[in-house]
Enzyme design. Structure first.
Site, PDB file in Angstrom:
ATOM      1  N   THR A 131      29.570  24.865  85.111  1.00 32.73           N
ATOM      2  CA  THR A 131      30.328  24.670  86.352  1.00 32.73           C
ATOM      3  C   THR A 131      29.823  25.583  87.470  1.00 32.73           C
ATOM      4  O   THR A 131      29.332  26.670  87.194  1.00 32.73           O
ATOM      5  CB  THR A 131      31.810  24.993  86.064  1.00 32.73           C
ATOM      6  OG1 THR A 131      32.301  24.008  85.168  1.00 32.73           O
ATOM      7  CG2 THR A 131      32.660  25.024  87.298  1.00 32.73           C
ATOM      8  N   ARG A 146      40.052  13.503  80.139  1.00 28.44           N
ATOM      9  CA  ARG A 146      40.411  14.917  80.120  1.00 28.44           C
ATOM     10  C   ARG A 146      40.056  15.578  81.458  1.00 28.44           C
ATOM     11  O   ARG A 146      38.996  15.336  82.037  1.00 28.44           O
ATOM     12  CB  ARG A 146      39.664  15.590  78.977  1.00 28.44           C
ATOM     13  CG  ARG A 146      39.846  17.112  78.890  1.00 28.44           C
ATOM     14  CD  ARG A 146      38.742  17.852  79.595  1.00 28.44           C
ATOM     15  NE  ARG A 146      38.818  19.288  79.372  1.00 28.44           N
ATOM     16  CZ  ARG A 146      38.062  20.169  80.035  1.00 28.44           C
ATOM     17  NH1 ARG A 146      37.183  19.763  80.920  1.00 28.44           N
ATOM     18  NH2 ARG A 146      38.194  21.449  79.790  1.00 28.44           N
ATOM     19  N   ILE A 147      40.937  16.376  81.957  1.00 30.01           N
ATOM     20  CA  ILE A 147      40.680  17.131  83.188  1.00 30.01           C
ATOM     21  C   ILE A 147      40.818  18.612  82.860  1.00 30.01           C
ATOM     22  O   ILE A 147      41.771  19.017  82.193  1.00 30.01           O
ATOM     23  CB  ILE A 147      41.682  16.711  84.297  1.00 30.01           C
ATOM     24  CG1 ILE A 147      41.377  15.258  84.725  1.00 30.01           C
ATOM     25  CG2 ILE A 147      41.597  17.646  85.495  1.00 30.01           C
ATOM     26  CD1 ILE A 147      42.466  14.624  85.541  1.00 30.01           C
ATOM     27  N   ASP A 195      40.197  22.905  84.155  1.00 27.80           N
ATOM     28  CA  ASP A 195      40.832  23.821  85.099  1.00 27.80           C
ATOM     29  C   ASP A 195      40.247  23.747  86.507  1.00 27.80           C
ATOM     30  O   ASP A 195      40.901  24.135  87.473  1.00 27.80           O
ATOM     31  CB  ASP A 195      40.680  25.267  84.597  1.00 27.80           C
ATOM     32  CG  ASP A 195      39.211  25.659  84.463  1.00 27.80           C
ATOM     33  OD1 ASP A 195      38.438  24.869  83.873  1.00 27.80           O
ATOM     34  OD2 ASP A 195      38.823  26.730  84.955  1.00 27.80           O
ATOM     35  N   THR A 253      35.010  29.708  85.554  1.00 35.27           N
ATOM     36  CA  THR A 253      34.205  28.838  84.698  1.00 35.27           C
ATOM     37  C   THR A 253      34.456  29.229  83.251  1.00 35.27           C
ATOM     38  O   THR A 253      34.488  30.411  82.920  1.00 35.27           O
ATOM     39  CB  THR A 253      32.702  28.923  85.010  1.00 35.27           C
ATOM     40  OG1 THR A 253      32.009  28.113  84.031  1.00 35.27           O
ATOM     41  CG2 THR A 253      32.147  30.342  84.946  1.00 35.27           C
ATOM     42  N   GLY A 254      34.645  28.219  82.407  1.00 32.98           N
ATOM     43  CA  GLY A 254      34.921  28.525  81.005  1.00 32.98           C
ATOM     44  C   GLY A 254      35.673  27.398  80.352  1.00 32.98           C
ATOM     45  O   GLY A 254      35.716  26.280  80.872  1.00 32.98           O
ATOM     46  N   HIS A 255      36.275  27.704  79.225  1.00 30.94           N
ATOM     47  CA  HIS A 255      36.998  26.701  78.449  1.00 30.94           C
ATOM     48  C   HIS A 255      38.305  26.361  79.169  1.00 30.94           C
ATOM     49  O   HIS A 255      39.295  27.075  79.057  1.00 30.94           O
ATOM     50  CB  HIS A 255      37.257  27.267  77.050  1.00 30.94           C
ATOM     51  CG  HIS A 255      37.653  26.229  76.064  1.00 30.94           C
ATOM     52  ND1 HIS A 255      37.612  26.438  74.724  1.00 30.94           N
ATOM     53  CD2 HIS A 255      38.079  24.962  76.233  1.00 30.94           C
ATOM     54  CE1 HIS A 255      38.008  25.332  74.099  1.00 30.94           C
ATOM     55  NE2 HIS A 255      38.299  24.445  75.007  1.00 30.94           N
ATOM     56  N   GLY A 256      38.273  25.272  79.916  1.00 30.85           N
ATOM     57  CA  GLY A 256      39.320  24.932  80.872  1.00 30.85           C
ATOM     58  C   GLY A 256      40.741  24.960  80.357  1.00 30.85           C
ATOM     59  O   GLY A 256      41.657  25.385  81.069  1.00 30.85           O
TER      60      GLY A 256
HETATM   61  N1  ASP Z   1      35.922  25.006  83.276  1.00 29.26           N
HETATM   62  C1  ASP Z   1      35.252  23.752  83.103  1.00 29.26           C
HETATM   63  C2  ASP Z   1      36.163  22.791  82.396  1.00 29.26           C
HETATM   64  O1  ASP Z   1      36.838  23.185  81.460  1.00 29.26           O
HETATM   65  C3  ASP Z   1      33.993  23.843  82.344  1.00 29.26           C
HETATM   66  C4  ASP Z   1      33.014  24.864  82.851  1.00 29.26           C
HETATM   67  O2  ASP Z   1      33.414  25.870  83.412  1.00 29.26           O
HETATM   68  O3  ASP Z   1      31.809  24.629  82.701  1.00 29.26           O
HETATM   69  O4  ASP Z   1      36.152  21.638  82.745  1.00 29.26           O
END
Ligand code: ASP
Length: 344
Positions: free
Chosen positions: A209, A237-238, A240, A260-263
């Site tokens: 992201t 799925r949506i 964060d 950015t991370g595990h939404g």
């Molecule tokens: N945060 C994003 C999501 O969960 C993924 C990412 O940060 O790459 O959609």
């Protein structure tokens, strides 16, 4: 004499307020030096630099923080290197479904789009929602209809196809099978009804992201985030990224943040707003607040990722709890940095 003193004071206070700049990320994850070719590393650093330069040029000319955020993000949206727009990852069904959001700190106005498939620059659509609609978050076909009406550039789905992301999807689908038999995974799912095998993040996962937070010459903050979400996601799925308070937040009283991370974890921990709230209610510094949320609270809850942020005084913070995060900042006092790995 008094007049001179007054002018001096004015120019000093004016000077102090003049600090402006921006900070960006291109995703966090298992980004290790030993797995990166010199060529790839150079390409990432160059793109991050280009993104910072695009945003900084706007701030330098006295432009608005929101426009700097858009310019910086669009450089990364147009690059295949990052998981946003052009380089967006694929869903389980082999589609690209993109999310983006933007927020400004002066009036707390915000805009976002989710699950869009044909908008060339999702971050520009988020800005249009913020400025041209009475809403905050539009999704799917409706968001695309709105973007078309606003005259934004649309693209065929083929524009978002990249071989690299397609292969990642095939690998993720392959990986799902053995993971289904994995004892630990099973236990994790039994323990928490919210966890699902489809969202289990493999060890080598990279969140690509992109995001930017900026402070302009007028003291206004803004933040934005754009993503393709997570490889192999299902059921529309949506994450964060389009959720104000989780993936993006900006408030002139505190700071501007992009995640950015595990939404799923970032939504449940309301990460971006939590950082702002710790500053507002507990008078924590940006560094203290962001590290508390990313390095302590998120880790305790099992959420991997990072954030970038800038506060109203131009302090920058870029904490992450993964092995690496593509990141960088540039400030009007001459400070600048581009980094990828943990130890940089
Ligand atoms: N945060 C994003 C999501 O969960 C993924 C990412 O940060 O790459 O959609």
């Amino acid at each position: 004499m008094k007049k001179l003193l007054f002018l001096l004071l004015l120019s000093f206070s004016g000077f102090a307020q003049l600090k402006y700049g921006l900070v960006i990320h291109g995703g966090a994850g298992t980004i290790l030096r030993e797995n990166m070719s010199a060529e790839a590393e150079k390409a990432y650093r160059q793109k991050l630099d280009e993104s910072l330069a695009a945003g900084y040029a706007i701030l330098e000319q006295g432009g608005e923080a929101t426009d700097a955020v858009i310019a910086a993000i669009q450089v990364m949206e147009q690059s295949e290197l990052f998981n946003a727009a052009k380089g967006a990852v694929f869903t389980h069904e082999g589609r690209n479904e993109m999310d983006a959001s933007i927020m400004r700190g002066d009036d707390l106005n915000a805009g976002a789009v989710a699950g869009v498939r044909h908008i060339k620059s999702p971050i520009s659509a988020a800005k249009a929602v913020m400025e041209q609609s009475p809403h905050v978050l539009l999704s799917g076909a409706g968001a695309e209809e709105f973007a078309t009406e606003q005259g934004l550039e649309m693209a065929d789905t083929s524009y978002f196809f990249t071989e690299r992301r397609w292969k990642s999807l095939q690998r993720a689908i392959e990986r799902e099978k053995p993971e289904l038999d994995h004892d630990d995974q099973k236990k994790a799912v039994e323990k928490s009804p919210k966890s699902s095998l489809i969202y289990s993040v493999p060890e080598d996962y990279k969140f690509g992201t992109v995001g930017c937070a900026a402070l302009d010459k007028n003291g206004n903050l803004a933040a934005g985030t754009s993503t393709g979400g997570m490889t192999n996601k299902r059921w529309n799925r949506i994450g964060d990224s389009p959720i104000i308070g989780a993936g993006t937040y900006a408030n002139n009283a505190t700071c501007a943040v992009s995640s950015t991370g595990h939404g799923e974890y970032f939504i449940r921990s309301v990460v971006a707003y939590d950082i702002s709230a710790l500053m507002e209610y507990q008078s924590l510094s940006l560094k203290e607040a962001s590290e508390k949320v990313v390095i302590k609270k998120l880790v305790e809850r099992g959420g991997s990722g990072g954030i970038i942020a800038i506060d109203k005084d131009g302090n920058v913070s870029m904490p992450f709890n993964t092995k690496g995060m593509y990141r960088g900042f540039r400030l009007s006092n001459g400070e600048a940095k581009i980094a990828i790995y943990e130890e940089e």
